[in-house]
Design an enzyme around this catalytic site. Structure first.
Site, PDB file in Angstrom:
ATOM      1  N   CYS A 144       0.851  -1.195   0.000  1.00  0.00           N
ATOM      2  CA  CYS A 144       0.000   0.000   0.000  1.00  0.00           C
ATOM      3  C   CYS A 144       0.879   1.234   0.000  1.00  0.00           C
ATOM      4  O   CYS A 144       1.657   1.447   0.919  1.00  0.00           O
ATOM      5  CB  CYS A 144      -0.912   0.000   1.222  1.00  0.00           C
ATOM      6  SG  CYS A 144      -1.880   1.514   1.392  1.00  0.00           S
ATOM      7  N   GLU A 161      -4.640  -8.752  -2.257  1.00  0.00           N
ATOM      8  CA  GLU A 161      -4.718  -8.797  -0.794  1.00  0.00           C
ATOM      9  C   GLU A 161      -3.945  -7.627  -0.218  1.00  0.00           C
ATOM     10  O   GLU A 161      -2.894  -7.239  -0.739  1.00  0.00           O
ATOM     11  CB  GLU A 161      -4.126 -10.120  -0.300  1.00  0.00           C
ATOM     12  CG  GLU A 161      -4.104 -10.300   1.210  1.00  0.00           C
ATOM     13  CD  GLU A 161      -2.808  -9.838   1.858  1.00  0.00           C
ATOM     14  OE1 GLU A 161      -2.772  -9.735   3.099  1.00  0.00           O
ATOM     15  OE2 GLU A 161      -1.830  -9.555   1.124  1.00  0.00           O
ATOM     16  N   ARG A 175      -6.191 -11.444  12.590  1.00  0.00           N
ATOM     17  CA  ARG A 175      -5.480 -10.846  11.451  1.00  0.00           C
ATOM     18  C   ARG A 175      -6.489 -10.501  10.363  1.00  0.00           C
ATOM     19  O   ARG A 175      -6.923 -11.368   9.600  1.00  0.00           O
ATOM     20  CB  ARG A 175      -4.424 -11.813  10.920  1.00  0.00           C
ATOM     21  CG  ARG A 175      -3.472 -11.194   9.892  1.00  0.00           C
ATOM     22  CD  ARG A 175      -2.477 -12.215   9.380  1.00  0.00           C
ATOM     23  NE  ARG A 175      -1.411 -11.599   8.595  1.00  0.00           N
ATOM     24  CZ  ARG A 175      -0.295 -11.093   9.077  1.00  0.00           C
ATOM     25  NH1 ARG A 175      -0.062 -11.144  10.384  1.00  0.00           N
ATOM     26  NH2 ARG A 175       0.618 -10.546   8.304  1.00  0.00           N
ATOM     27  N   ARG A 200      -7.605  -8.750   6.927  1.00  0.00           N
ATOM     28  CA  ARG A 200      -7.056  -8.322   5.643  1.00  0.00           C
ATOM     29  C   ARG A 200      -8.200  -8.101   4.657  1.00  0.00           C
ATOM     30  O   ARG A 200      -9.224  -8.790   4.708  1.00  0.00           O
ATOM     31  CB  ARG A 200      -6.096  -9.389   5.076  1.00  0.00           C
ATOM     32  CG  ARG A 200      -4.790  -9.514   5.844  1.00  0.00           C
ATOM     33  CD  ARG A 200      -3.967  -8.249   5.711  1.00  0.00           C
ATOM     34  NE  ARG A 200      -2.664  -8.336   6.335  1.00  0.00           N
ATOM     35  CZ  ARG A 200      -2.403  -7.999   7.586  1.00  0.00           C
ATOM     36  NH1 ARG A 200      -3.392  -7.590   8.386  1.00  0.00           N
ATOM     37  NH2 ARG A 200      -1.180  -8.055   8.064  1.00  0.00           N
TER      38      ARG A 200
END
Length: 382
Positions: free
Chosen positions: A123, A170, A213, A215
């Protein structure tokens, strides 16, 4: 661990080799090693199963978590790319292929044809100012304008050039809120502009491994090929019973993973200081019957986000193998690098069984779309 290899070459070959490496600003050793790896990669690629359900490429591949997922869904990887040399070592140790480096220098047309593009792209900030200015002037902006200078642009240019049937991307959950949502808006607009029907959802790995976690998964299907009437659901199937920490812990752990008195004292003082200031920073224990916080790439520094309590002793960090298990990698997965690099690699990787479920859903959807397309074609011919 590396070993020395001595080779003999003719004087003329050494002279030509020295001229080339000098002009390319690389060492002779790096050149020879790279040439060997490329040859082995081509050799191993020829041994791949040609009866695969589909073919895919693995971009920003890391250590191959997404590759495992899509191979489990019946796919065959025809190209991989990862710039980090330590990740390349781990990737080669497990798949017999060394990924290409620096995706920004790879011509899109040189990448093999494939059915699914897979990428866990980094990102980066997008320049929204230039887009806003063009909009105010009434000028159209394409993904080249919106995403140039970011690694997401490379995903877009490959999608445009190769037009795979589908893609799966992802990223971290915060991608949705980055830059007040502008980054994610640009990503969706760019994928829509490339004429893909796009679906996305935030998924939590704790349904598969004992780790919280979250995502974001972005999936798209080619509208030029299948039309716009496409539906898709992230109907994953969590593991039952739900995994807990004791399921992934090793029985005999080396003393070097136990925190020193100095580090343990520092973490406690650091936590107390921030707690007094009203902040939530500090270490975190992962109890044997519970789950852990999110494993991050900084875990190698002190292990503070996931500590394992030990009776009568200071707590300890997870071992690299435990980190691999926490991400759902099989115990057969080879860890050829140092602990520091292993912590970084697993902290940056994906929850493999979760990605495997999504990969299966994408492959299943492609089977349905292809079958429908063949049926329509037969009707037209008749």
């Amino acid at each position: 661990m590396s070993k020395q290899l001595h080779i003999r070459v003719e004087d003329s070959v050494l002279e030509a080799l020295t001229k080339y490496t000098d002009s390319e600003n690389v060492s002779v050793q790096d050149f020879v090693v790279d040439a060997i790896m490329q040859t082995l990669t081509r050799y191993n690629a020829r041994k791949n199963d040609s009866s695969a359900r589909f073919e895919f490429i693995d971009l920003f591949a890391g250590i191959g978590g997404m590759r495992i997922a899509f191979e489990r869904a019946g796919g065959r990887c025809v190209y991989s790319n990862e710039w980090n040399k330590y990740c390349q070592q781990t990737y080669f140790a497990n798949f017999g292929e060394q990924p290409d480096g620096d995706i920004t220098k790879v011509p899109a047309d040189s990448i093999p044809d494939h059915d699914i593009l897979v990428a866990g792209f980094p990102c980066q900030p997008f320049s929204i100012a230039g887009v806003s200015k063009k909009n105010s002037l009434g000028r159209a902006t394409g993904f080249e304008d919106k995403t140039q200078g970011t690694l997401f642009f490379d995903v877009c240019r490959i999608l445009k050039a190769k037009r795979p049937k589908a893609f799966m991307l992802e990223n971290v959950k915060n991608l949705c809120s980055h830059d007040k949502g502008n980054t994610f808006r640009v990503i969706l607009e760019s994928l829509e502009e490339l004429d893909y029907e796009v679906f996305y959802q935030v998924l939590d790995g704790q349904n598969y491994v004992p780790q919280h976690r979250e995502r974001i998964i972005i999936v798209g299907f080619d509208r030029k090929r299948y039309g716009k009437d496409i539906s898709f659901s992230f109907s994953i199937t969590p593991i039952t019973p739900k995994p807990v920490m004791k399921d992934i812990l090793e029985k005999n752990v080396d003393d070097r993973y136990t925190l020193s008195d100095k580090l343990w004292s520092y973490l406690q003082e650091y936590s107390q200081k921030h707690k007094a200031a009203g902040n939530g920073f500090g270490y975190g224990f992962a109890l044997s019957d519970g789950i852990s916080r999110t494993l991050s790439a900084r875990y190698y520094k002190d292990g503070s986000e996931i500590l394992i309590p030990q009776e009568g002793r200071n707590p300890r960090k997870l071992t690299p193998r435990e980190c691999a298990r926490l991400q759902g990698f099989p115990d057969s997965f080879i860890i050829p690098v140092s602990d520091t690099q292993a912590y970084k690699q697993f902290g940056n990787s994906v929850v493999v069984p979760l990605m495997s479920d999504v990969a299966y859903l994408v492959a299943k959807k492609l089977d349905t779309l292809d079958a429908s397309q063949r049926k329509s074609y037969k009707k037209e011919v008749v």
